[in-house]
Design an enzyme around this catalytic site. Structure first.
Site, short mmCIF file in Angstrom:
data_model
loop_
_atom_site.label_atom_id
_atom_site.label_comp_id
_atom_site.label_asym_id
_atom_site.label_seq_id
_atom_site.Cartn_x
_atom_site.Cartn_y
_atom_site.Cartn_z
N GLU A 161 21.05 -79.09 55.08
CA GLU A 161 22.23 -78.59 54.68
C GLU A 161 22.84 -77.62 55.56
O GLU A 161 23.89 -77.54 55.86
CB GLU A 161 22.26 -78.14 53.17
CG GLU A 161 21.99 -79.29 51.93
CD GLU A 161 20.51 -79.15 51.76
OE1 GLU A 161 19.51 -79.00 52.88
OE2 GLU A 161 20.21 -79.96 50.62
N LEU A 162 21.93 -76.62 56.25
CA LEU A 162 22.35 -75.75 56.84
C LEU A 162 22.70 -76.06 58.31
O LEU A 162 23.88 -75.56 58.57
CB LEU A 162 21.17 -74.50 56.93
CG LEU A 162 21.65 -73.18 57.72
CD1 LEU A 162 22.41 -72.50 57.02
CD2 LEU A 162 20.41 -72.34 57.69
N GLU A 199 15.35 -95.23 80.82
CA GLU A 199 14.71 -94.73 79.39
C GLU A 199 15.86 -95.08 78.45
O GLU A 199 15.52 -94.27 77.38
CB GLU A 199 14.42 -93.36 79.42
CG GLU A 199 12.97 -93.20 80.61
CD GLU A 199 12.81 -91.72 80.69
OE1 GLU A 199 12.70 -91.01 79.50
OE2 GLU A 199 12.23 -91.37 81.57
N ARG A 210 19.00 -77.16 65.55
CA ARG A 210 18.41 -78.36 65.84
C ARG A 210 17.23 -78.44 65.04
O ARG A 210 16.37 -77.59 64.99
CB ARG A 210 18.26 -78.17 67.45
CG ARG A 210 19.57 -78.61 68.12
CD ARG A 210 19.57 -80.01 68.16
NE ARG A 210 18.64 -80.65 69.07
CZ ARG A 210 18.71 -81.04 70.57
NH1 ARG A 210 19.80 -80.55 71.06
NH2 ARG A 210 17.54 -81.72 71.12
N CYS A 211 16.91 -79.68 64.72
CA CYS A 211 15.64 -80.01 63.92
C CYS A 211 14.82 -81.14 64.54
O CYS A 211 15.57 -82.09 65.35
CB CYS A 211 16.07 -80.59 62.42
SG CYS A 211 16.87 -79.17 61.61
N TRP A 230 3.49 -82.07 71.32
CA TRP A 230 4.80 -82.23 70.29
C TRP A 230 4.44 -82.98 69.09
O TRP A 230 5.47 -83.54 68.56
CB TRP A 230 5.96 -82.85 71.21
CG TRP A 230 6.29 -81.83 72.17
CD1 TRP A 230 6.14 -80.48 72.33
CD2 TRP A 230 7.16 -82.15 73.27
NE1 TRP A 230 6.59 -79.94 73.60
CE2 TRP A 230 7.46 -80.94 74.05
CE3 TRP A 230 7.77 -83.39 73.81
CZ2 TRP A 230 8.19 -80.52 75.16
CZ3 TRP A 230 8.64 -83.18 75.01
CH2 TRP A 230 8.86 -82.01 75.67
N ASP A 264 4.78 -87.80 82.52
CA ASP A 264 5.47 -86.60 82.46
C ASP A 264 4.32 -85.60 81.69
O ASP A 264 3.98 -86.13 80.37
CB ASP A 264 6.73 -86.88 81.46
CG ASP A 264 7.67 -87.40 82.41
OD1 ASP A 264 8.09 -86.95 83.60
OD2 ASP A 264 8.59 -88.34 81.79
N HIS A 272 20.99 -78.49 83.27
CA HIS A 272 21.51 -78.15 81.57
C HIS A 272 23.01 -77.81 81.75
O HIS A 272 23.87 -77.68 80.78
CB HIS A 272 20.77 -76.97 81.19
CG HIS A 272 19.37 -77.35 80.59
ND1 HIS A 272 18.19 -77.32 80.93
CD2 HIS A 272 19.61 -78.12 79.22
CE1 HIS A 272 17.27 -77.77 80.15
NE2 HIS A 272 18.14 -78.29 78.98
N CYS A 318 15.33 -82.16 86.00
CA CYS A 318 14.76 -82.58 84.81
C CYS A 318 15.67 -83.91 84.58
O CYS A 318 16.47 -84.34 85.47
CB CYS A 318 14.92 -81.97 83.60
SG CYS A 318 14.05 -82.48 82.10
#
Ligand code: GLN
Ligand code: ZN
Length: 767
Positions: free
Chosen positions: A17-18, A491, A522-523, A568, A606, A701, A733
């Protein structure tokens, strides 16, 4: 009576929600008032969840609209000048401008730096310390949230980043800044006022997080710790200060830490089992409370209650129960909210998992088991033992063939690099300064929408695959037009570089709701490695060979390395990380063999997460680097001498692991360089890098398109430190997050710059 507590709770909300509220606010479709209301509702839900689970002492101010370190920056008014902040308190827009940068009516500022929070995948905002900087109380958040909790009758424990950790987490902007001196003093002065006010408002315990104490600390830093707490203790009034550590053992800091003039000390007994030895050999002061972290806040597994209770009973041999707080090993920020919602996943597997909700139950059981005796939690203990037994014996965890292979396979080294180099040059026939990209091309809205439609069943497999094939074909044609020398397929079939492999390997599971905050809104949903890893079928061969069939130029096979897949994911806690990594490496080794057999002559493995897996203490580095490097070499080991193995790394400081990078023994390394202002070139100036290397020539970026001239000067700088016949030309990258409109002119400039330099060196057509 022992009491239970948590160090912090997930704040993003069970259904993120946040995230949604913040993003709507940033877009301008939600008012500040509504955003605040969402925050308040979430805090209330999270406090009440903990209270109803039976947690005695509940953290407050662990909530954040973006990041807890940024909250501390706001608290002490350490707003960098470029934000033009003049107010009494830090307003929401200044706060978000620091987090994300801002661009509105002539106001154009970049965000503050962001970096990994210790060895987690959470990112915090890096405070900026400048000479002569003045600190003052500039946020009422912690007081407001305390009042809010009190009005709900919550037994609140305000939490704050401790002064030493805050000082050390920041970055001095110039040499004149004295972090342990004026910065720390400034923080302590503001904190003294904060503690007074919290105490006056009726706070019982106040938690000050000092995770920096689980890293190597100098005597000067420990002396600064003593000074800071001696000063703070005088302002705590009736409140009790708890100095909380996590992510490991406190080592040489133990004597100083336990003699601080505070009421409690928190230690992590999960990641830092050595804390138990410290406790037993040094003893524990009889005037202090120990917060004992026994429930893992970093991993997704249910606790082995019997084992945790045994540890707790051992601890109680030194510190009596009435001076114990039973706690998590760190904040629960790093685990999903509630794993009971994973009804899509297999029932047995689900019973092994614990999110924040389940971990609170475990804390309450442990506290009761210690206080009232094991009998009072008999059922919970039996259930936990049954789960442990089912995991230990489950055929879904143990694959005899994988075990046998792990035990028997020895690393077959590839031929020496110089020999491979000659064979590859002959085989590939590349020009001087070969140009390439890192793997991904833009994941456009169209690519993502096609994937979603396929997953939802709106389009069938053949429609989706035709789409991918067309996109790959266009991308190959485009790279040929641009004049790139080593091509990639782009990819497009991968939503995430770890998930894509995890979904095809056995031993991996995925959640539907298992979101964990990565940074800001970000999740991520990290894969769960629960069992022996094996590769039932080739994973990338189809698209890579298809791409190669479209061009006479070499196309790079594209794999995510074993260490990155491991770092990860949530990993098994029933075997060493190194064993799990080795299993992944063996699966990748088979993939490399299949790619080679299918005609791919260049393969990239990678490893962007190699650096971040480094242990927090330097003594543990060699062991980690040793197995991490070995795993990479295992993955590459099936490649023949003529097959060129590439690797890629980005966004970390490489100085201290350059020797390990060399010993990966990859034929070509592409590595981020532009974004960090060419820092890397200084490393290559100092350390001779024997293999070929492509230091990134432009920052991916930024939406900015580099000019030919900029790429040329980056290449010239590179050639000043590296021999011309070992240099590759590539971006920093992957290009996944960029648009085609940005990528095309940028690569055009890159290829043109390489051409010009070749011509200037007298090799217009290559060799
Ligand atoms: N091959 C990956 C890509 O280009 C590498 C991504 C990364 O380094 N994080 O997207
Ligand atoms: Zn990268």
């Amino acid at each position: 009576m022992a009491k239970s507590t948590t160090i912090g709770y997930p704040r993003i909300g069970a259904d993120r929600e946040l995230k949604r509220a913040c993003e709507a606010y940033w877009k301008g479709s939600l008012t500040a008032g509504d955003l605040r209301a969402t925050g308040m509702a979430l805090r209330r839900a999270h406090w009440e969840a903990q209270r109803s689970a039976g947690i005695d002492l509940i953290p407050v101010n662990d909530f954040s609209f973006y990041d807890q370190v940024l909250d501390a920056v706001a608290l002490i008014g350490a707003v960098p000048e470029r934000y033009h902040w003049t107010g009494e308190t830090v307003d929401l827009d200044t706060y978000f401008a620091m987090a994300r940068g801002a661009q509105r009516d002539g106001f154009d500022v970049v965000a503050m730096d962001m970096t990994k929070w210790f060895d987690t995948n959470y990112h915090y905002i890096v405070p900026e310390w400048t000479a002569g900087q003045r600190f003052r109380l500039a946020s009422s958040k912690i007081f407001d949230e305390l009042a809010e909790a009190q009005s709900l009758g919550i037994a609140a424990k305000p939490v704050l980043i401790g002064p030493l950790s805050l000082a050390l987490l920041g970055k001095a902007q110039d040499e004149k800044v004295d972090v342990l001196g004026s910065v720390l003093d400034g923080i302590v002065t503001v904190y003294a006022g904060v503690l007074e006010r919290l105490a006056a408002a009726g706070a019982g315990w106040i938690q000050l997080d000092e995770p920096c104490l689980v890293q190597d600390r100098t005597p000067a830093e420990l002396a600064a710790l003593q000074r800071a707490y001696a000063a703070l203790a005088r302002h705590a009034g009736g409140a009790k200060l708890l100095v909380q550590t996590y992510f490991g053992h406190v080592g040489e800091a133990y004597p100083v830490l336990t003699s601080l003039p505070v009421a409690g000390v928190g230690l992590d007994f999960v990641r830092g089992p050595a804390n138990l030895g410290l406790l037993e050999s040094h003893g524990f002061p009889s005037d202090k409370v120990l917060a004992a972290g026994l429930v893992d806040g970093r991993n997704i597994w249910r606790a082995d209650l019997d084992r945790a209770l045994t540890t707790l009973e051992t601890i109680a041999g030194t510190v009596p129960p009435d001076r114990l707080l039973v706690s998590t090993s760190c904040s629960l920020l790093h685990v999903p909210y509630d794993t009971s919602r994973e009804t899509g996943c297999d029932e047995e597997l689900r019973s092994w998992l614990a999110g924040a909700v389940q971990k609170c139950e475990e804390l309450v059981n442990l506290t009761r088991g210690l206080t009232d005796g094991r009998d009072t939690i008999k059922a919970a203990l039996a259930e936990s033992s049954a789960r442990q037994a089912s995991r230990a014996a489950s055929p879904r965890v143990h694959n005899a063939a994988v075990g046998a292979r792990l035990a028997s396979e020895v690393l077959r080294e590839r031929p020496a690099y110089e020999k491979r180099r000659i064979m590859q040059a002959d085989h590939l026939g590349l020009p001087l300064l070969p140009t390439t990209t890192i793997g991904s091309f833009p994941q456009t809205g169209e690519v993502r929408s096609m994937r979603r439609r396929f997953e939802a069943g709106d389009i069938d497999a053949s429609a989706y695959e035709n789409y991918l094939a067309d996109t790959i074909a266009e991308t190959i044609a485009l790279q040929e037009r641009l004049g790139l020398d080593v091509l990639v397929h782009g990819e497009f079939e991968r939503s995430d570089m770890v998930e894509y492999f995890g979904e095809q390997l056995s031993g991996f599971a995925f959640t539907r709701h298992g979101w964990v905050q990565s940074y800001g809104s970000r999740c991520v949903r990290p894969p769960i490695i629960y069992g022996d890893v094996a590769r039932p079928a080739p994973m990338t061969v189809k698209w890579s060979t298809y791409a190669q069939s479209l061009s006479n130029k070499p196309v790079k096979g594209m794999l995510t390395g074993p260490v990155t897949i491991l770092n990860w994911s949530f990993v098994r806690d029933d075997q060493p990380r190194s064993d799990t990594c080795r299993q992944i490496a063996l699966a990748l080794k088979d993939e490399v063999a299949d790619l080679e057999a299918a005609g791919l002559s260049t393969i990239q493995i990678d490893e962007p997460a190699l650096r971040e897996g480094l242990p927090l203490r330097q003594v543990d580095w060699p062991a980690y680097l040793d197995w991490a490097v070995t795993c990479f070499r295992v993955a590459a080991s099936s490649a023949s001498a003529t097959t060129q193995i590439h690797t890629h790394m980005c966004y970390s400081a490489f100085d201290d692991i350059i020797a390990a990078i060399v010993s990966l023994d990859a034929d070509v390394l592409s590595i981020e360089n532009s974004r960090s202002g060419g820092d890397l070139l200084r490393v290559f100036d100092r350390v001779r890098y024997p293999q070929e290397v492509g230091p990134g020539v432009y920052d991916i970026h930024s939406p900015r398109v580099p000019k030919v001239e900029e790429v040329r000067s980056m290449l010239r700088a590179t050639l000043a430190v590296l021999p011309v016949d070992r240099v590759w030309v590539n971006p920093d990258c992957g290009l996944k997050t960029r648009t085609w409109a940005e990528v095309l002119p940028a690569l055009e400039a890159m290829v043109e710059a390489a051409r010009q330099i070749r011509a200037e060196l007298g090799f217009p057509g290559g060799y």
